[in-house]
Structures are given as C-alpha cells and as structure tokens.
Design a protein around this motif. Structure first.
Motif, PDB file in Angstrom:
ATOM      1  N   LYS A  68      48.707  49.669  50.976  1.00  0.00           N
ATOM      2  CA  LYS A  68      48.580  50.141  49.600  1.00  0.00           C
ATOM      3  C   LYS A  68      48.973  51.608  49.501  1.00  0.00           C
ATOM      4  CE  LYS A  68      46.059  48.689  45.673  1.00  0.00           C
ATOM      5  NZ  LYS A  68      45.605  47.362  45.256  1.00  0.00           N
ATOM      6  N   SER A  94      44.959  45.948  38.836  1.00  0.00           N
ATOM      7  CA  SER A  94      43.823  46.283  37.985  1.00  0.00           C
ATOM      8  C   SER A  94      43.253  47.649  38.326  1.00  0.00           C
ATOM      9  CB  SER A  94      42.716  45.258  38.157  1.00  0.00           C
ATOM     10  OG  SER A  94      43.231  43.977  38.248  1.00  0.00           O
ATOM     11  N   GLY A  95      43.648  48.201  39.459  1.00  0.00           N
ATOM     12  CA  GLY A  95      43.107  49.502  39.852  1.00  0.00           C
ATOM     13  C   GLY A  95      41.671  49.417  40.334  1.00  0.00           C
ATOM     14  N   THR A  96      41.282  48.253  40.870  1.00  0.00           N
ATOM     15  CA  THR A  96      39.909  48.064  41.332  1.00  0.00           C
ATOM     16  C   THR A  96      39.539  49.100  42.388  1.00  0.00           C
ATOM     17  OG1 THR A  96      40.330  45.708  41.043  1.00  0.00           O
ATOM     18  CG2 THR A  96      38.282  46.307  42.156  1.00  0.00           C
ATOM     19  N   GLY A 213      39.962  32.885  39.349  1.00  0.00           N
ATOM     20  CA  GLY A 213      40.291  33.745  40.486  1.00  0.00           C
ATOM     21  C   GLY A 213      40.364  35.189  40.060  1.00  0.00           C
ATOM     22  N   PRO A 216      36.331  37.915  44.039  1.00  0.00           N
ATOM     23  CA  PRO A 216      35.579  37.020  44.932  1.00  0.00           C
ATOM     24  C   PRO A 216      34.483  36.275  44.167  1.00  0.00           C
ATOM     25  CG  PRO A 216      35.607  39.293  45.752  1.00  0.00           C
ATOM     26  CD  PRO A 216      36.130  39.320  44.364  1.00  0.00           C
ATOM     27  N   ASP A 235      39.742  27.324  42.660  1.00  0.00           N
ATOM     28  CA  ASP A 235      39.993  28.725  42.996  1.00  0.00           C
ATOM     29  C   ASP A 235      41.506  28.993  42.978  1.00  0.00           C
ATOM     30  OD1 ASP A 235      39.412  31.281  43.789  1.00  0.00           O
ATOM     31  OD2 ASP A 235      38.528  30.735  45.721  1.00  0.00           O
ATOM     32  N   ILE A 236      41.883  30.180  42.579  1.00  0.00           N
ATOM     33  CA  ILE A 236      43.292  30.590  42.648  1.00  0.00           C
ATOM     34  C   ILE A 236      43.317  32.039  43.111  1.00  0.00           C
ATOM     35  CG2 ILE A 236      43.364  31.253  40.195  1.00  0.00           C
ATOM     36  CD1 ILE A 236      46.312  30.284  40.185  1.00  0.00           C
ATOM     37  N   GLY A 238      45.712  35.617  44.268  1.00  0.00           N
ATOM     38  CA  GLY A 238      46.992  36.313  44.261  1.00  0.00           C
ATOM     39  C   GLY A 238      46.764  37.790  44.093  1.00  0.00           C
ATOM     40  N   LEU A 239      47.827  38.544  44.208  1.00  0.00           N
ATOM     41  CA  LEU A 239      47.731  39.982  43.986  1.00  0.00           C
ATOM     42  C   LEU A 239      49.050  40.470  43.404  1.00  0.00           C
ATOM     43  CD1 LEU A 239      47.806  41.729  47.464  1.00  0.00           C
ATOM     44  CD2 LEU A 239      47.887  39.292  47.213  1.00  0.00           C
ATOM     45  N   THR A 240      48.953  41.502  42.610  1.00  0.00           N
ATOM     46  CA  THR A 240      50.120  42.015  41.908  1.00  0.00           C
ATOM     47  C   THR A 240      51.256  42.316  42.884  1.00  0.00           C
ATOM     48  OG1 THR A 240      48.489  43.085  40.517  1.00  0.00           O
ATOM     49  CG2 THR A 240      50.790  43.723  40.169  1.00  0.00           C
ATOM     50  N   MET A 257      42.436  27.420  49.853  1.00  0.00           N
ATOM     51  CA  MET A 257      43.588  27.463  48.950  1.00  0.00           C
ATOM     52  C   MET A 257      44.892  27.307  49.719  1.00  0.00           C
ATOM     53  SD  MET A 257      42.253  30.467  46.448  1.00  0.00           S
ATOM     54  CE  MET A 257      41.367  31.450  47.631  1.00  0.00           C
ATOM     55  N   THR A 302      46.884  43.069  52.771  1.00  0.00           N
ATOM     56  CA  THR A 302      46.127  42.877  51.523  1.00  0.00           C
ATOM     57  C   THR A 302      44.732  43.494  51.573  1.00  0.00           C
ATOM     58  OG1 THR A 302      45.129  40.836  52.312  1.00  0.00           O
ATOM     59  CG2 THR A 302      47.240  40.647  51.145  1.00  0.00           C
ATOM     60  N   ASP A 304      42.317  41.832  52.284  1.00  0.00           N
ATOM     61  CA  ASP A 304      41.430  40.687  52.049  1.00  0.00           C
ATOM     62  C   ASP A 304      41.154  40.009  53.387  1.00  0.00           C
ATOM     63  OD1 ASP A 304      41.241  40.954  49.269  1.00  0.00           O
ATOM     64  OD2 ASP A 304      43.189  40.004  49.002  1.00  0.00           O
ATOM     65  N   PRO A 325      38.572  34.471  50.160  1.00  0.00           N
ATOM     66  CA  PRO A 325      38.266  35.810  50.677  1.00  0.00           C
ATOM     67  C   PRO A 325      36.954  36.279  50.053  1.00  0.00           C
ATOM     68  CG  PRO A 325      40.127  35.888  49.157  1.00  0.00           C
ATOM     69  CD  PRO A 325      39.656  34.469  49.204  1.00  0.00           C
ATOM     70  N   LYS A 424      37.483  41.414  35.591  1.00  0.00           N
ATOM     71  CA  LYS A 424      36.863  41.500  36.910  1.00  0.00           C
ATOM     72  C   LYS A 424      35.503  42.178  36.770  1.00  0.00           C
ATOM     73  CE  LYS A 424      41.184  41.939  39.454  1.00  0.00           C
ATOM     74  NZ  LYS A 424      41.606  41.858  40.841  1.00  0.00           N
TER      75      LYS A 424
HETATM   76  P1  ADP Z   1      43.469  45.278  42.221  1.00  0.00           P
HETATM   77  O1  ADP Z   1      43.837  45.362  43.675  1.00  0.00           O
HETATM   78  O2  ADP Z   1      43.574  46.585  41.521  1.00  0.00           O
HETATM   79  O3  ADP Z   1      42.202  44.536  41.928  1.00  0.00           O
HETATM   80  P2  ADP Z   1      44.978  42.899  41.487  1.00  0.00           P
HETATM   81  O4  ADP Z   1      44.633  42.524  40.090  1.00  0.00           O
HETATM   82  O5  ADP Z   1      46.370  42.686  41.904  1.00  0.00           O
HETATM   83  O6  ADP Z   1      44.651  44.414  41.624  1.00  0.00           O
HETATM   84  O7  ADP Z   1      43.965  42.149  42.432  1.00  0.00           O
HETATM   85  C1  ADP Z   1      44.283  41.489  43.628  1.00  0.00           C
HETATM   86  C2  ADP Z   1      43.040  41.343  44.469  1.00  0.00           C
HETATM   87  O8  ADP Z   1      42.059  40.570  43.787  1.00  0.00           O
HETATM   88  C3  ADP Z   1      43.265  40.593  45.760  1.00  0.00           C
HETATM   89  O9  ADP Z   1      43.791  41.425  46.764  1.00  0.00           O
HETATM   90  C4  ADP Z   1      41.856  40.120  46.095  1.00  0.00           C
HETATM   91  O10 ADP Z   1      41.094  41.142  46.688  1.00  0.00           O
HETATM   92  C5  ADP Z   1      41.275  39.837  44.740  1.00  0.00           C
HETATM   93  N1  ADP Z   1      41.360  38.385  44.455  1.00  0.00           N
HETATM   94  C6  ADP Z   1      42.316  37.754  43.748  1.00  0.00           C
HETATM   95  N2  ADP Z   1      42.066  36.423  43.681  1.00  0.00           N
HETATM   96  C7  ADP Z   1      40.919  36.204  44.384  1.00  0.00           C
HETATM   97  C8  ADP Z   1      40.134  35.044  44.708  1.00  0.00           C
HETATM   98  N3  ADP Z   1      40.463  33.847  44.260  1.00  0.00           N
HETATM   99  N4  ADP Z   1      39.042  35.237  45.478  1.00  0.00           N
HETATM  100  C9  ADP Z   1      38.702  36.452  45.928  1.00  0.00           C
HETATM  101  N5  ADP Z   1      39.378  37.574  45.658  1.00  0.00           N
HETATM  102  C10 ADP Z   1      40.474  37.467  44.900  1.00  0.00           C
END
Ligand code: ADP
Ligand code: ZN
Length: 436
Positions: A68, A94-96, A213, A216, A235-236, A238-240, A257, A302, A304, A325, A424
């Motif tokens: 990252k 999302s900038g988590t 999704g 977590p 469950d689904i 993914g990441l940006t 998954m 990731t 994750d 994850p 989220k």
């Molecule tokens: P941010 O990293 O800012 O949250 P994203 O919106 O791209 O940006 O989020 C991707 C992250 O969200 C993944 O790396 C993972 O940590 C989490 N995530 C996505 N889907 C799931 C899922 N089904 N279960 C658990 N974590 C998930």
C-alpha cells in the motif's frame, strides 16, 4: 437442482488448465508492466529480475512485492500502465487504514470486473428473473458500481439504491419485491433490525439471498442476518487495488470464497519474512492481476490474513478457495501485549445473545492500556435493575476474557445508542494514537 454458473467453461475448468492459462497471462502481463510502469520496472531492476526470467507461474516468487505504501508513493499516476485517454473510470479505496489510493480502469478492466461480480450473483442463485437491490455505496467506493455492473450482466432487474435511507430501502424492497440484497454485512444487520422493529417476520420479506462483503464478518453474524432476513447470506471479497468486489465469492457450500483465478493469481506469504507458504497455511494474501490493463498490480500485498484451499467443492467450481479474512494484519489491536481482532469480540457477543452493535475503545492510562467494550442491551435481554446490568456485564466480560486472554471492561449501553453503519462499520476507537 441444476448447477448454474455465469461462465461455466472458465468456472469449472480443470485445475491444470487454469494454471496453464495463468502462466500464459502472467508472462504477457509482466512484459506489459515492465514496459509501461517505470515505478515497477525500477523495483524489478533493483531485484535483478527481467521479464525474460518469468516463464510461468512457477517464477512468480522472483518478482518484487507491491505494498500500500508503494501505491501511496506512486499516487496518482505512478502505477498507471495505459495512457489516461484509454481509461474510462477511476475508483478509490474507502480509506479505512489511511490515505486513499486511486485505481484506473479501461473498458476492458470494467468488463472483467463486472463479469467477476456477475459470477458471484449467479453463484448466490441470481438470474434474469431476480430483482437485485444494490445497497452498497455508489461513487468512488467500488461496492455499488461493481455489483451494479454485475447485476446488469446477469440480467437482473437492478435497483441502484446506494446505502442509507433505510426506510426507503425497505419500502422499495417490499414494493418492488427485491430478491437479492447486496451491501455490507453491518448494513444488512441494520436493515434486518429495522424490519424486525417494523413488525416484519422473515417470511414476509421478499429477499431470498444476500451478497455481503467489504468488511470482516463472522459466521455468527451470518447466522444472525440469515435468520432475521430469512435468506441465505453469501460472502464476497475484493479490494479497490485489484478492481473491487468480486475477486472472490461464495457458492452454495458457504465454505470459503472461490477466487476468480483466470483474472487473479493468489499467493499466501509469511507477513514477517515474505516467504511463500504452502497451500493450507495461514498467512497474508497476495494478488497478481493477470488481465487488467490500466492498473495491473503484480504481487500486491493485501494485508488480509487467510488460508487457501483447493479442496474439491460440491458446486463444481474448480477455482481455489480462500477462507473468510478475519481482519487485516493492521486491524489487529495489540492491547497490553495481547493480539485482539474485533471479529473475536463479535463472535462472543452473538454467542452470548447480544446483537452485533458494539464499539471497542482502547486508551492508555498510567502507562497501561485500558480496554472497554460498549455493547447495546437488546430488548430481549433488557433488565432495568442496576444489579441485573452489573451481573450481565460481568458475565460478558468473563466470556470475552476466555476468548481473548485479557479482561475488558464491558459497558452495557441503552438500545440504539451505538451509531449504525450504512457502509463499513467503525468498530474500534483507539485513543492511544491520539496521544502519541
Ligand atoms: P480500504 O482498504 O480503504 O478499506 P477497500 O474498500 O478497497 O478499501 O477495501 C478492501 C478491504 O476490505 C480488503 O482488503 C479487506 O480487508 C476488506 N474486505 C473486503 N471484502 C471482505 C470480506 N468479504 N471479508 C472481510 N474483509 C473484506
Ligand atoms: Zn463452490
């Protein structure tokens, strides 16, 4: 029941053939990146590896990782592999966990992303005759646009609600007979709670499935949502950075998954050493985009943590599966030296009969970490005596201590006092960082 797939030939391709396909795509992708992305070319040069060294997936380990922080360093255009005029879309994380990163898409990239989401919808039982309510946020966040596109590809009647305005969500869900709901699990739980309060029983809700999704969520949370909404919850993931939701998705077996391996090559590594671990080991998930043109990340870490498995699946799909994850390496809190994941707390709460409405507050007093968990009293468990509340707090603190190994202070707070999430959920308030 007849098994259904969105792209049967690919989704059920024999493993050897998938690997061959991945190898061919990888060789091409590495050349594309080396020729067009100076940032990654430098990383490869520094590692002394050239595109000629990559002859197939067995050579993947020779390539450098991307993290990252590389994405932040290269912001905004540094990892772009196509001229901007060939790109048609930008999305952002999302900038988590810090500064947002941006990702670019050509039309080809959008198509493959939407195909992945369509596979997820079909795996959840979706077809042309479904009404698919997309209650993920629309905009820079990939949830809304991804599932929206997938829903169109399947031919569902798409209801692009975006998140929020819960009463309106419920009105349209009922009036337009939505059968599939797509949103974050925390928002699904909130919609379920609201429906219950409005007097709906699960059989009165038109939904049959949910695709949840972007954050977590535990098995206990899944059961809770399935019961309140009267659905099967899939469950689904993914990441940006890799496109968005749909990198992997659950089938009816609900045991992990399936990763869309024709587009994403997955590895598990030891997060400390970077060493590639054998299948079945728990570690950090790393992805290589095999087909993306504009923003093709190679060996992206990731953060994750999960496990991969190639165990045969009853759905007939041959794609490798990843476990849920349960939090990123950087979601993990270290409290008084002990590792704590919010998902562990969620598991305990739901087992003890509480709703998944909680917040973890960590602070520091006299050089020691303080650890409090605020949990809502729900109406079923309601007690209005002080001694009743104290006894419940004590018993929940005991249960948490058994799971975590450290003792939290539990505060039971009035129903509805913890803010509900439409996207989220924010589960942790770590005040320790504020004092540094
Ligand atoms: P941010 O990293 O800012 O949250 P994203 O919106 O791209 O940006 O989020 C991707 C992250 O969200 C993944 O790396 C993972 O940590 C989490 N995530 C996505 N889907 C799931 C899922 N089904 N279960 C658990 N974590 C998930
Ligand atoms: Zn399956």
């Amino acid at each position: 029941m007849e098994k259904r797939y969105f792209q049967k030939e690919i989704e059920t391709m024999p493993v050897e053939q998938i690997k061959k396909l991945q190898s061919e795509k990888l060789v091409k992708q590495v050349k594309h990146v080396y020729e067009n992305v100076a940032y990654y070319r430098d990383l490869m040069d520094k590692k002394g590896v050239t595109p000629d060294d990559i002859k197939g997936i067995e050579d993947l380990h020779k390539l450098p990782f991307l993290t990252k922080s590389d994405l932040r360093d290269a912001y905004p255009y540094g990892l772009l592999a196509k001229p901007l005029e060939d790109c048609v879309r930008i999305q952002s994380t999302s900038g988590t966990t810090g500064k947002r990163v941006v990702a670019f898409y050509t039309q080809h990239d959008i198509d493959l992303w939407e195909d992945c989401c369509a596979r997820a919808i079909v795996a959840a039982g979706g077809s042309k005759s479904d009404v698919c309510q997309v209650a993920y946020g629309y905009g820079l966040f990939t949830g809304g646009p991804g599932l929206n596109g997938g829903s169109h590809k399947v031919g569902c009647l798409t209801l692009p609600m975006s998140s929020g305005f819960t009463e309106r969500q419920i009105m349209f869900m009922n009036d337009l007979k939505a059968t599939i709901l797509c949103c974050t699990p925390s928002y699904a739980a909130y919609i379920g709670e609201t429906l219950k309060e409005m007097g709906y029983t699960p059989d009165q809700i038109p939904l049959k499935a949910g695709i949840f999704g972007a954050e977590p969520w535990t098995q206990e949370m899944r059961r809770n949502i399935e019961e309140t909404l009267g659905i099967k919850a899939y469950d689904i993931y993914g990441l940006t950075e890799t496109s968005g939701p749909g990198v992997s998705f659950e089938c009816e077996e609900q045991t992990g998954m399936h990763i869309n391996e024709d587009h994403f090559l997955a590895e598990i590594i030891d997060p400390e050493t970077g060493e590639v671990l054998p299948e079945g080991s728990k570690g950090e998930l790393v992805f290589t985009s095999l087909d993306k043109e504009a923003f093709p990340l190679l060996r992206y870490r990731t953060r994750d943590i999960c496990v991969l498995s190639r165990k045969k699946c009853s759905c007939g799909r041959t794609f490798i599966k990843m476990s849920k994850p349960m939090g990123r390496s950087d979601d993990m809190l270290i409290i008084r030296g002990v590792n704590v994941f919010p998902s562990q707390i969620e598991t305990v709460l739901l087992k003890e009969g509480y709703q998944p409405n909680y917040q973890i507050v960590v602070d520091r007093a006299n050089n020691t970490d303080t650890f409090e968990v605020n949990v809502e009293l729900n109406t079923e468990k309601f007690t209005d005596t002080v001694s009743g509340v104290t006894a419940m707090e004590k018993s929940l603190a005991e249960a948490l201590k058994t799971m975590l190994g450290i003792n939290p202070k539990v505060n039971l707070v009035p129903p509805k006092s913890i803010v509900r999430s439409e996207g989220k959920a924010v589960r942790v308030i770590d005040k320790r960082n504020l004092h540094d």
